[in-house]
Motif scaffolding. Structure first.
Motif, short mmCIF file in Angstrom:
data_model
loop_
_atom_site.label_atom_id
_atom_site.label_comp_id
_atom_site.label_asym_id
_atom_site.label_seq_id
_atom_site.Cartn_x
_atom_site.Cartn_y
_atom_site.Cartn_z
N SER A 1 -22.77 23.65 -25.43
CA SER A 1 -21.68 22.68 -25.55
C SER A 1 -20.35 23.43 -25.48
O SER A 1 -20.06 24.29 -26.32
N LEU A 2 -19.55 23.12 -24.48
CA LEU A 2 -18.28 23.80 -24.26
C LEU A 2 -17.11 22.85 -24.54
O LEU A 2 -17.13 21.69 -24.12
N LYS A 3 -16.14 23.36 -25.24
CA LYS A 3 -14.93 22.59 -25.51
C LYS A 3 -13.94 22.86 -24.38
O LYS A 3 -13.40 23.95 -24.26
N ILE A 4 -13.74 21.86 -23.53
CA ILE A 4 -12.90 22.00 -22.35
C ILE A 4 -11.53 21.40 -22.63
O ILE A 4 -11.41 20.21 -22.95
N GLY A 5 -10.48 22.21 -22.52
CA GLY A 5 -9.13 21.72 -22.65
C GLY A 5 -8.58 21.37 -21.27
O GLY A 5 -8.82 22.10 -20.30
N TYR A 6 -7.87 20.26 -21.17
CA TYR A 6 -7.33 19.86 -19.87
C TYR A 6 -6.11 18.98 -20.08
O TYR A 6 -5.83 18.51 -21.20
N THR A 7 -5.36 18.78 -19.03
CA THR A 7 -4.25 17.83 -19.07
C THR A 7 -4.47 16.79 -17.98
O THR A 7 -4.95 17.11 -16.89
N ARG A 8 -4.13 15.57 -18.32
CA ARG A 8 -4.23 14.46 -17.37
C ARG A 8 -2.91 13.68 -17.43
O ARG A 8 -2.53 13.22 -18.51
N ASP A 9 -2.26 13.58 -16.30
CA ASP A 9 -0.95 12.92 -16.26
C ASP A 9 0.00 13.54 -17.29
O ASP A 9 0.69 12.84 -18.04
N ARG A 10 -0.05 14.88 -17.36
CA ARG A 10 0.81 15.68 -18.24
C ARG A 10 0.48 15.53 -19.72
O ARG A 10 1.21 16.03 -20.58
N THR A 11 -0.60 14.84 -20.04
CA THR A 11 -1.00 14.66 -21.44
C THR A 11 -2.19 15.56 -21.75
O THR A 11 -3.23 15.46 -21.09
N PRO A 12 -2.08 16.44 -22.75
CA PRO A 12 -3.20 17.34 -23.07
C PRO A 12 -4.34 16.59 -23.77
O PRO A 12 -4.11 15.63 -24.52
#
Length: 330
Positions: A175-186
């Motif tokens: 299980s990996l904790k993936i950080g990302y941004t979508r439409d400039r929102t983290p």
């Protein structure tokens, strides 16, 4: 007399006969801040560029592939040249053309990495963007096309290769904790990696690397091969974009591969490149850390050498030189 004539002719024939060696010598050097064939080597449009009073010269090795015995003997006695087995430069099963094509590909890749590393240094970070989500894969329903992946288990993802390495460092089913941004929102999401057909673990996305910046950048230099110009290209880009003169008005030569993270790698032909730099009037030479031992053995009088392992270290060395100090030596 006849025997003497025959012996002389045979001697001439032997000396003129080709042998399975190549001669390496100092190649041309090129100022990455200057012009070559009436074109700027580094071309930047859409933004003002600075002018340097000095030079940042990349160095090369000249290769003489068709060697006669007489040339080899001269090379063996020369302090500026090296005679090496033919297969060291042209591996068995590969033609000269194939080797030259591979060198051209390496040269193009070095330019791309130099641009990436330089732009990161200039404050334009890489974005690792989701280009496609695999149907039925671990990320389906979680990640979307256009998401920018920023971390894995709180470890930053500065370039695309880092994402791959972080995922593959853990076994499939993790299980990996993936950080990302979508439409400039983290945001963050937990995604379980998977593997099929003995492939490495994956999270089921196709990614691409973007690096938005407000100007156009192009490196235009032909007739040179291999990856060793990367460091000097990166420094040239930074010098042109920043207002300060990195050279301090001096001729600085150097060599070294560079990757997207700005790490400087060792190269071949350091003895010949040192000679070429000295002949070009260089006052300092930037040496990859992995080449220091060989460089010290082949040091050129009056050409101080600075040890660099990263782009940041190279910039620090130039700062020290510009201030009149002594950079970290090999």
């Amino acid at each position: 007399m006849l025997g003497a004539v025959i012996t002389a002719l045979l001697s001439i024939g032997v000396l003129a006969a080709p042998i399975p060696y190549v001669v390496l010598g100092p190649g041309p050097t090129v100022d990455t801040l200057g012009r070559q064939d009436d074109k700027e080597v580094i071309q930047i449009s859409g933004q003002e560029t600075s002018t340097s009073a000095g030079q940042l010269r990349l160095t090369t090795v000249g290769v003489q592939p068709d060697v006669k015995l007489l040339s080899a003997i001269a090379g063996w006695f020369s302090s500026d040249e090296a005679v090496v087995p033919y297969e060291l430069i042209y591996p068995p099963g590969q033609t000269q053309q194939q080797v030259e094509e591979r060198n051209a590909e390496d040269f193009a890749a070095s330019q791309t990495s130099a641009e990436t590393a330089a732009l990161r240094e200039l404050g334009y970070p890489v974005e690792v963007v989701v280009k496609n989500v695999t149907a039925g894969g671990p990320s389906e329903g979680t990640l979307k096309v256009g998401d920018v992946i920023t971390s894995v288990d709180d470890k930053p993802v500065p370039v695309a290769n880092t994402l791959t390495d972080l995922i593959r460092a853990r076994p499939a089913g993790t299980s990996l904790k993936i950080g990302y941004t979508r439409d400039r929102t983290p945001a963050t999401a937990t995604i379980v990696s998977a593997a099929t057909d003995n492939n490495p673990p994956r999270i089921g996305v196709e990614i691409e690397q973007r690096q938005p910046h407000p100007f156009e950048l192009k490196i235009d230099l032909g007739d040179i091969g291999g990856p060793s110009a990367g460091l000097m290209f990166a420094l040239g880009i930074i010098d042109k974009v920043r207002s300060e003169d990195l050279t301090g008005g001096k001729i600085i030569a150097g060599t070294g591969t560079i990757n997207d993270l700005g790490e400087v790698g060792p190269i071949g032909g350091i003895p010949q490149k040192l000679v070429g730099a000295k002949n070009a009037g260089a006052k300092y030479f930037l040496v990859p850390a992995g080449n220091c031992e060989e460089a010290v053995r082949n040091a050129q009088p009056g050409l101080p050498m600075a040890r660099v392992g990263t782009l940041d270290e190279a910039l620090a060395a130039l700062d020290t030189i510009r201030a009149g100090g002594q950079p970290t030596k090999c």
